[in-house]
Design a protein around this motif. Structure first.
Motif, PDB file in Angstrom:
ATOM      1  N   LEU A  10       0.828  -1.199   0.000  1.00 44.01           N
ATOM      2  CA  LEU A  10       0.000   0.000   0.000  1.00 44.01           C
ATOM      3  C   LEU A  10       0.867   1.256   0.000  1.00 44.01           C
ATOM      4  N   GLY A  11       0.403   2.271  -0.710  1.00 42.99           N
ATOM      5  CA  GLY A  11       1.152   3.520  -0.767  1.00 42.99           C
ATOM      6  C   GLY A  11       1.122   4.146  -2.138  1.00 42.99           C
ATOM      7  N   ASN A  12       1.948   5.160  -2.310  1.00 39.17           N
ATOM      8  CA  ASN A  12       2.032   5.917  -3.556  1.00 39.17           C
ATOM      9  C   ASN A  12       3.312   5.563  -4.305  1.00 39.17           C
ATOM     10  N   TRP A  13       3.153   5.155  -5.546  1.00 42.98           N
ATOM     11  CA  TRP A  13       4.274   4.754  -6.377  1.00 42.98           C
ATOM     12  C   TRP A  13       4.163   5.452  -7.733  1.00 42.98           C
ATOM     13  N   LYS A  14       4.967   5.047  -8.669  1.00 46.54           N
ATOM     14  CA  LYS A  14       4.850   5.574 -10.019  1.00 46.54           C
ATOM     15  C   LYS A  14       5.366   4.543 -11.022  1.00 46.54           C
ATOM     16  N   ILE A  15       4.946   4.722 -12.270  1.00 51.12           N
ATOM     17  CA  ILE A  15       5.418   3.865 -13.351  1.00 51.12           C
ATOM     18  C   ILE A  15       6.824   4.304 -13.744  1.00 51.12           C
ATOM     19  N   ASN A  16       7.772   3.373 -13.719  1.00 51.86           N
ATOM     20  CA  ASN A  16       9.126   3.678 -14.186  1.00 51.86           C
ATOM     21  C   ASN A  16       9.256   3.513 -15.692  1.00 51.86           C
ATOM     22  N   GLY A  17       8.567   2.518 -16.228  1.00 52.34           N
ATOM     23  CA  GLY A  17       8.664   2.238 -17.652  1.00 52.34           C
ATOM     24  C   GLY A  17       7.985   0.925 -17.970  1.00 52.34           C
ATOM     25  N   ALA A  18       8.013   0.545 -19.239  1.00 52.18           N
ATOM     26  CA  ALA A  18       7.344  -0.671 -19.695  1.00 52.18           C
ATOM     27  C   ALA A  18       8.336  -1.588 -20.396  1.00 52.18           C
ATOM     28  N   ASP A  19       8.195  -2.874 -20.141  1.00 48.45           N
ATOM     29  CA  ASP A  19       8.976  -3.900 -20.833  1.00 48.45           C
ATOM     30  C   ASP A  19       7.985  -4.740 -21.624  1.00 48.45           C
ATOM     31  N   TYR A  20       8.018  -4.606 -22.946  1.00 52.11           N
ATOM     32  CA  TYR A  20       7.066  -5.291 -23.812  1.00 52.11           C
ATOM     33  C   TYR A  20       7.564  -6.683 -24.173  1.00 52.11           C
ATOM     34  N   ASN A  21       6.658  -7.658 -24.169  1.00 49.31           N
ATOM     35  CA  ASN A  21       7.010  -9.054 -24.430  1.00 49.31           C
ATOM     36  C   ASN A  21       8.279  -9.418 -23.656  1.00 49.31           C
ATOM     37  N   PRO A  22       8.209  -9.292 -22.329  1.00 50.84           N
ATOM     38  CA  PRO A  22       9.423  -9.397 -21.519  1.00 50.84           C
ATOM     39  C   PRO A  22       9.883 -10.827 -21.276  1.00 50.84           C
ATOM     40  N   LYS A  23      11.194 -10.962 -21.121  1.00 52.41           N
ATOM     41  CA  LYS A  23      11.738 -12.159 -20.494  1.00 52.41           C
ATOM     42  C   LYS A  23      11.445 -12.036 -18.996  1.00 52.41           C
ATOM     43  N   PHE A  24      11.573 -13.144 -18.278  1.00 56.27           N
ATOM     44  CA  PHE A  24      11.311 -13.106 -16.839  1.00 56.27           C
ATOM     45  C   PHE A  24      12.464 -13.737 -16.097  1.00 56.27           C
ATOM     46  N   HIS A  25      13.058 -12.949 -15.194  1.00 55.85           N
ATOM     47  CA  HIS A  25      14.166 -13.457 -14.387  1.00 55.85           C
ATOM     48  C   HIS A  25      13.585 -14.119 -13.143  1.00 55.85           C
ATOM     49  N   PHE A  26      13.578 -15.433 -13.143  1.00 54.11           N
ATOM     50  CA  PHE A  26      13.078 -16.174 -11.990  1.00 54.11           C
ATOM     51  C   PHE A  26      14.169 -16.251 -10.934  1.00 54.11           C
ATOM     52  N   ASN A  27      13.891 -15.628  -9.798  1.00 51.93           N
ATOM     53  CA  ASN A  27      14.821 -15.647  -8.665  1.00 51.93           C
ATOM     54  C   ASN A  27      14.093 -16.297  -7.490  1.00 51.93           C
TER      55      ASN A  27
END
Length: 341
Positions: free
Chosen positions: A244-261
């Motif tokens: 919960l809280g106030n955030w913002k959009i940093n950017g978009a990654d289209y058709n992204p790979k996913f780093h599973f950690n």
């Protein structure tokens, strides 16, 4: 060459939806408006709301919490009492859009049926990482997502003799966009994804995003504070609650790979190792990742659209792929995002 002869094994003959300049509330049912398990008046309501930006989630011609939330969103946008029901005032407000056909019968071609496909998709991330992409499993799954529904609904809308091959005529929910003139500055693969999900090129611009944990919706407001779009979401879990809280959009990654950690997943197995998963609509974050100013958190798509609002996530905000793609067109870096209870 891959055979594209997928048969719709169960179904009924298509029934034309009667059009009326003055819409009636889709509460009464008649045999002529039904396919097995599908109320065509409700399906039309879902199609109209989807086109207006108040998504009912999966279009299936059935009542439920997603449709109720979508109606409430539309009512709020029109300053109507938020009943969540297709009452007289709501139907009057929908009247200008009610001429929209609920379904369209389209002729399939080789392009729309083209893969690549991968089936089965292994469960373990290390095996998924070896795939060229986390693609659709079949033409039926691809077509269902393209038309904002499920394979089961396409089966119900069509006949047992319907083959998914070039030249076949198939009935779909009518979510065809009014424009496909996507910004030429966008990557070719992303424009192809938008086209493949029937996302309209004309979208309102978001001045603020509000994600409400209590009713599991994401609301989009313009710079005048008007609600212009709403989407159902899955928000966190007991182990990974929505931050919960106030955030913002940093950017978009289209058709992204996913780093599973595995260190970031409470339910990861002890012997799981880090892995880079390939892109694709059946990847863990679907077709787009909207990165948030909160580290490791984002707004993204999903490989399981039917579970939106009915399952848990690892703290992030999850939408259907078609809604996540639509939202990505509304936001830009710096767009405020509010997560509230």
């Amino acid at each position: 060459m891959r055979r594209l002869l997928t048969l719709l094994a169960i179904g009924v003959a298509a029934v034309a939806t009667a059009q009326s300049p003055t819409p009636q509330s889709p509460t009464s049912q008649s045999p002529t408006s039904q396919s097995p398990g599908i109320d065509r008046e409700l399906l039309k309501m879902q199609v109209v709301l989807d086109r207006l930006g108040f998504s009912p989630g999966v279009i299936d011609g059935r009542p439920g919490m997603s449709l109720t939330a979508a109606i409430k969103g539309f009512q709020q946008s029109r300053d109507l009492p938020e009943t969540g029901k297709p009452d007289a005032a709501t139907m009057q407000a929908l009247a200008p859009y009610w001429g929209t056909e609920a379904t369209k019968v389209l002729t399939l071609n080789a392009r729309v049926l083209a893969g690549p496909y991968v089936n089965p998709i292994p469960k373990d991330e290390d095996q998924q990482a070896r795939l060229p992409g986390l693609y659709y499993r079949s033409p039926l799954e691809k077509l269902a997502e393209m038309f904002h529904t499920t394979p089961q609904v396409l089966v119900a809308l069509n006949s047992p003799q319907t083959w998914l091959r070039p030249g076949s005529k198939v009935e779909f929910p009518n979510v065809l966009p009014s424009s496909r003139a996507y910004d030429s500055k966008l990557r070719d693969d992303w424009r192809a994804t938008l086209n493949g999900l029937n996302v309209d090129a004309v979208q309102p611009q978001a001045a603020k995003i509000v994600v409400d944990k209590s009713d599991k919706v994401l609301r989009v407001y313009d710079d005048g504070g008007k609600l212009v779009a709403q989407f159902g979401v899955t928000t966190g879990s007991e182990h990974d609650p929505l931050p919960l809280g106030n955030w913002k959009i940093n950017g978009a990654d289209y058709n992204p790979k996913f780093h599973f950690n595995p260190d970031l997943f409470w339910d990861a197995k002890k012997d799981d190792e880090k892995a880079m998963l390939p892109p694709g609509p059946n990847g863990p974050v679907g077709v787009v990742w909207l990165d948030l100013s909160k580290p490791h958190y984002g707004i993204h798509g999903t490989p399981n659209p039917e579970l939106i609002g009915r399952s848990e996530s690892h703290g992030c905000v999850r939408l259907t792929n078609w809604n996540a793609a639509r939202l990505a067109m509304m936001v830009k870096p710096g767009t405020p995002v509010v997560f509230q209870a």
